[in-house]
Design a protein around this motif. Sequence first.
Motif, PDB file in Angstrom:
ATOM      1  N   LEU A  84       0.667  -1.261  -0.128  1.00 40.67           N
ATOM      2  CA  LEU A  84       0.089   0.098   0.137  1.00 40.67           C
ATOM      3  C   LEU A  84       0.801   1.223   0.285  1.00 40.67           C
ATOM      4  CD1 LEU A  84      -2.417  -1.151   2.743  1.00 40.67           C
ATOM      5  CD2 LEU A  84      -2.869  -1.011   0.080  1.00 40.67           C
ATOM      6  N   ASP A  85       0.261   2.305  -0.821  1.00 41.07           N
ATOM      7  CA  ASP A  85       0.920   3.681  -0.674  1.00 41.07           C
ATOM      8  C   ASP A  85       0.229   4.680  -0.111  1.00 41.07           C
ATOM      9  OD1 ASP A  85       3.388   2.625  -2.165  1.00 41.07           O
ATOM     10  OD2 ASP A  85       2.149   2.497  -3.999  1.00 41.07           O
ATOM     11  N   THR A  86       0.982   5.656   0.409  1.00 36.35           N
ATOM     12  CA  THR A  86       0.368   6.952   0.821  1.00 36.35           C
ATOM     13  C   THR A  86      -0.978   7.457  -0.188  1.00 36.35           C
ATOM     14  OG1 THR A  86       2.204   7.474   1.939  1.00 36.35           O
ATOM     15  CG2 THR A  86       0.812   9.253   1.336  1.00 36.35           C
ATOM     16  N   GLY A  87      -1.851   7.762   0.209  1.00 27.55           N
ATOM     17  CA  GLY A  87      -3.157   8.411  -0.706  1.00 27.55           C
ATOM     18  C   GLY A  87      -4.147   7.313  -0.778  1.00 27.55           C
ATOM     19  N   GLU A  88      -3.686   6.061  -0.623  1.00 24.89           N
ATOM     20  CA  GLU A  88      -4.598   4.855  -0.956  1.00 24.89           C
ATOM     21  C   GLU A  88      -5.875   5.030  -0.107  1.00 24.89           C
ATOM     22  OE1 GLU A  88      -3.879   1.166  -2.702  1.00 24.89           O
ATOM     23  OE2 GLU A  88      -1.733   1.635  -2.644  1.00 24.89           O
ATOM     24  N   ILE A  89      -7.053   4.685  -0.808  1.00 24.94           N
ATOM     25  CA  ILE A  89      -8.383   4.920  -0.182  1.00 24.94           C
ATOM     26  C   ILE A  89      -9.018   3.481   0.571  1.00 24.94           C
ATOM     27  CG2 ILE A  89     -10.794   5.575  -0.192  1.00 24.94           C
ATOM     28  CD1 ILE A  89      -9.802   7.785  -2.321  1.00 24.94           C
ATOM     29  N   GLY A  90      -9.574   3.494   1.805  1.00 26.88           N
ATOM     30  CA  GLY A  90      -9.961   2.199   2.061  1.00 26.88           C
ATOM     31  C   GLY A  90     -11.293   2.662   3.069  1.00 26.88           C
ATOM     32  N   THR A  91     -11.818   1.279   3.410  1.00 21.86           N
ATOM     33  CA  THR A  91     -12.976   1.315   3.935  1.00 21.86           C
ATOM     34  C   THR A  91     -12.813   0.725   5.457  1.00 21.86           C
ATOM     35  OG1 THR A  91     -14.276   1.348   2.065  1.00 21.86           O
ATOM     36  CG2 THR A  91     -15.410   0.636   3.874  1.00 21.86           C
ATOM     37  N   VAL A  92     -13.439   1.292   6.538  1.00 23.13           N
ATOM     38  CA  VAL A  92     -13.287   1.057   7.856  1.00 23.13           C
ATOM     39  C   VAL A  92     -14.069  -0.219   8.035  1.00 23.13           C
ATOM     40  CG1 VAL A  92     -13.176   1.528  10.292  1.00 23.13           C
ATOM     41  CG2 VAL A  92     -12.325   3.157   8.864  1.00 23.13           C
ATOM     42  N   LEU A  93     -13.578  -1.327   8.569  1.00 24.31           N
ATOM     43  CA  LEU A  93     -14.095  -2.551   8.853  1.00 24.31           C
ATOM     44  C   LEU A  93     -14.670  -2.559  10.417  1.00 24.31           C
ATOM     45  CD1 LEU A  93     -12.598  -5.175   6.548  1.00 24.31           C
ATOM     46  CD2 LEU A  93     -14.507  -3.749   5.990  1.00 24.31           C
ATOM     47  N   GLU A  94     -13.698  -2.436  11.141  1.00 17.20           N
ATOM     48  CA  GLU A  94     -13.906  -2.532  12.782  1.00 17.20           C
ATOM     49  C   GLU A  94     -13.006  -1.345  13.262  1.00 17.20           C
ATOM     50  OE1 GLU A  94     -13.407  -6.267  14.811  1.00 17.20           O
ATOM     51  OE2 GLU A  94     -13.192  -7.194  12.902  1.00 17.20           O
ATOM     52  N   GLN A  95     -13.315  -1.208  14.671  1.00 10.31           N
ATOM     53  CA  GLN A  95     -12.598  -0.127  15.453  1.00 10.31           C
ATOM     54  C   GLN A  95     -11.978  -1.096  16.383  1.00 10.31           C
ATOM     55  OE1 GLN A  95     -14.878   2.648  17.304  1.00 10.31           O
ATOM     56  NE2 GLN A  95     -13.135   4.358  16.877  1.00 10.31           N
ATOM     57  N   HIS A  96     -10.820  -0.868  16.940  1.00 12.14           N
ATOM     58  CA  HIS A  96     -10.312  -1.678  18.240  1.00 12.14           C
ATOM     59  C   HIS A  96      -9.787  -0.653  19.344  1.00 12.14           C
ATOM     60  CE1 HIS A  96     -10.200  -4.901  15.387  1.00 12.14           C
ATOM     61  NE2 HIS A  96      -9.630  -4.290  14.235  1.00 12.14           N
TER      62      HIS A  96
END
Length: 64
Positions: free
Chosen positions: A18-30
């Motif tokens: 993964l590189d800086t600026g990639e977009i993701g989706t939060v699945l869980e919070q810990h």
Amino acid sequence: MKLYSDVILLCNLPEEGLDTGEIGTVLEQHHVEGLETGYSVEFFDLLGNIAAVATLPGSYLRFN
């Protein structure tokens, strides 16, 4: 922080591909007493395929 919201990666993670600026989706919070809140995030490639799933501290992410 809402689940399934988009986040932007603030640093390179070569071990995850993964590189800086990639977009993701939060699945869980810990939450762990005495540690920074962490998030499991799913990242996708340009075709919509899952590129990586990583558990990261909140400081690695920018929340929209």
